[in-house]
Design an enzyme around this catalytic site. Sequence first.
Site, PDB file in Angstrom:
ATOM      1  N   ASP A  43       0.829  -1.216   0.000  1.00  0.00           N
ATOM      2  CA  ASP A  43       0.000   0.000   0.000  1.00  0.00           C
ATOM      3  C   ASP A  43       0.859   1.260   0.000  1.00  0.00           C
ATOM      4  O   ASP A  43       2.081   1.188   0.104  1.00  0.00           O
ATOM      5  CB  ASP A  43      -0.920  -0.010   1.227  1.00  0.00           C
ATOM      6  CG  ASP A  43      -0.140   0.057   2.528  1.00  0.00           C
ATOM      7  OD1 ASP A  43       0.871  -0.659   2.665  1.00  0.00           O
ATOM      8  OD2 ASP A  43      -0.521   0.846   3.409  1.00  0.00           O
ATOM      9  N   GLU A  94       3.404   1.540   2.512  1.00  0.00           N
ATOM     10  CA  GLU A  94       4.484   0.551   2.324  1.00  0.00           C
ATOM     11  C   GLU A  94       4.515  -0.533   3.400  1.00  0.00           C
ATOM     12  O   GLU A  94       5.584  -1.008   3.770  1.00  0.00           O
ATOM     13  CB  GLU A  94       5.848   1.260   2.288  1.00  0.00           C
ATOM     14  CG  GLU A  94       5.856   2.508   1.449  1.00  0.00           C
ATOM     15  CD  GLU A  94       7.256   3.000   1.152  1.00  0.00           C
ATOM     16  OE1 GLU A  94       7.834   3.640   2.028  1.00  0.00           O
ATOM     17  OE2 GLU A  94       7.776   2.705   0.064  1.00  0.00           O
TER      18      GLU A  94
END
Length: 510
Positions: free
Chosen positions: A224, A227
């Site tokens: 995402d 991270e």
Amino acid sequence: MLILWLIALVAASPIQQVLNIGKAFNIVDQDDDFHPDIVNKTTLDSWISDQYNVSWINLLKNIGNSSYTQDENLYPGVIVASPSKIMPDYYYQWTRDSALTIRSLIHYLQDNSHDSPFYEEFQLLVEYYIWNNYHLQRLTTKSGDFVTGKTLGEPKFLVNNLPFDLNWGRPQSDGPGLRITSILSFIKLNLDSVTGLNSTFIFNEVIKPDIYYVINNWTNDSFDLWEEINSLHFFTSMVQFKGLLDAWNFISDNNIEIDNVFANEMSTAIANMRKFIQIYYVNDKVNYVLESPKLFPKRSGLDAAVLLGSIHTHDMLDNQLDDLVPFNVDNTYILNHLLYLINDMRARYPINHNLKFTFGEKPHGVGIGRYPEDIYDGYGTTEGNPWFISTATASEMILKYIYKLVNDKQDLIITKSNLEFFKLILNLGDNDLLIVKYDSDDFKNLVNRLLEFSDSFLIIIKNHVDAHGGISEQFNKYHGFMQGARDLTWSYSSLLNAFRWREKIKKLIM
Ligand SMILES: *[C@@H]1O[C@H](CO)[C@@H](O)[C@H](O)[C@H]1NC(C)=O
Ligand SMILES: *[C@@H]1O[C@H](CO)[C@@H](O)[C@H](O)[C@H]1NC(C)=O
Ligand SMILES: *[C@@H]1O[C@H](CO)[C@@H](O)[C@H](O)[C@H]1NC(C)=O
Ligand SMILES: *[C@@H]1O[C@H](CO)[C@@H](O)[C@H](O)[C@H]1NC(C)=O
Ligand SMILES: *[C@@H]1O[C@H](CO)[C@@H](O)[C@H](O)[C@H]1NC(C)=O
Ligand SMILES: *[C@@H]1O[C@H](CO)[C@@H](O)[C@H](O)[C@H]1NC(C)=O
């Protein structure tokens, strides 16, 4: 030109002479009153007028070859995430942060005339950004190579344009979609290139590889935007969809010839993604969009990423296009998402405890963090804090909502499904159902109320930036002082975006 550029990058030799073409660089005058030492926090307006300039300057400090660049060794168009090299080390260029930051420069080009102070410089920087991405796309990285296209999921690069070779959350599949949308919005301005770019070249060499990446990866997990989690994410799906849709529109608007197979793949992906997003990110147990549904209910699914996913895929320039992208800012599931984030974070962060709307007062926003379960404190993992990006995004989302309400010229209907949201700003009972007639006095009052609400998030930011207008990543949930990476480029970009919409709304409702 192209070949020289690549050789220069590969050999890491001075790039200056290669780029010494076209118009002279427009160095903005750096005298004292342009660069206030202390931002005037007396009123929101006095602060914004100072903070606007400071934000641009501090953002430009992080871009290679800008008039304010802090690092003369950066290649033109490299956008550093933050000047912080230790505790934490953010001295890298991220595909996502760069694509979003360059959008703020493109907004400036969209909004201003050619003789505006930053115009020539920003055009040049956007062109550099495109050339730089042409180079980054072709690097072989830990995500893969350019021939398979897998390298396009690489999230970050060294500032000297070499690959980042340590372990990291790979791939991150939001980058290509974000990059397509940013670059196409620049091409649409139809400016005469000062660095030898043309739209055929950009489309075939930069956009098309990203299109293929999205077509081939949108059903697959990736990390995402924070991270942390390898899964499917609302933000990622939304920006991927928006990227493909923009590309499709660009192809048809410009009669670009593409072969049937490619056209089929694209249109099929667009149709399937749209259906997928509408179904996959909602769940009948809750009335808000979930950021990463696979993690629900272990994780609430509440996440500022959802607000970012909505605002960055609806630019309010083209209603027809915006309508094709689900979950615009006036969607109940998006408004509810903001509502629940506010309610959660009002309770979660002690600095927010007293910030509640009571009747007779102005509405109150709160400092918004990333997501309730967050434990990243900007240096390590302890407890999460409010973030400047999230708080500015709440403000911008409400401003765009106002824009849509006023522009759509529709009555506003308060029903059970959005009542709780409007209780944030109005004194409403549990059974109140209202029809607010477009353009009535009530409508205008409501719009003003929303504007005050949006301002209340900016006031929170004002209270936490430093005396010089410097902005880090987070502000501490107990004492409110800033922490995490200093001068975070994305913080400035998101605040400038909110200022931009505030200007537009003020003009619109004057
Ligand atoms: C901000 O910069 C513009 C030039 O871009 C300048 O005209 C204006 O006076 C500056 N404002 C402040 C408060 O420094
Ligand atoms: C700060 O802003 C206030 C409100 O606009 C104004 O009255 C004051 O003179 C400003 N202070 C400085 C130092 O410019
Ligand atoms: C940016 O590039 C131009 C063209 O090569 C060069 O003249 C200028 O000095 C550079 N500016 C900065 C701030 O590095
Ligand atoms: C992602 O897209 C690239 C480029 O089209 C492709 O090579 C790769 O196989 C895709 N990844 C997955 C998991 O399908
Ligand atoms: C577009 O740019 C590319 C790369 O610089 C160049 O090779 C090509 O000739 C240009 N095409 C046109 C039509 O100008
Ligand atoms: C990519 O997604 C497809 C469709 O959901 C799935 O069949 C495939 O196994 C995934 N590939 C990887 C490498 O995860």
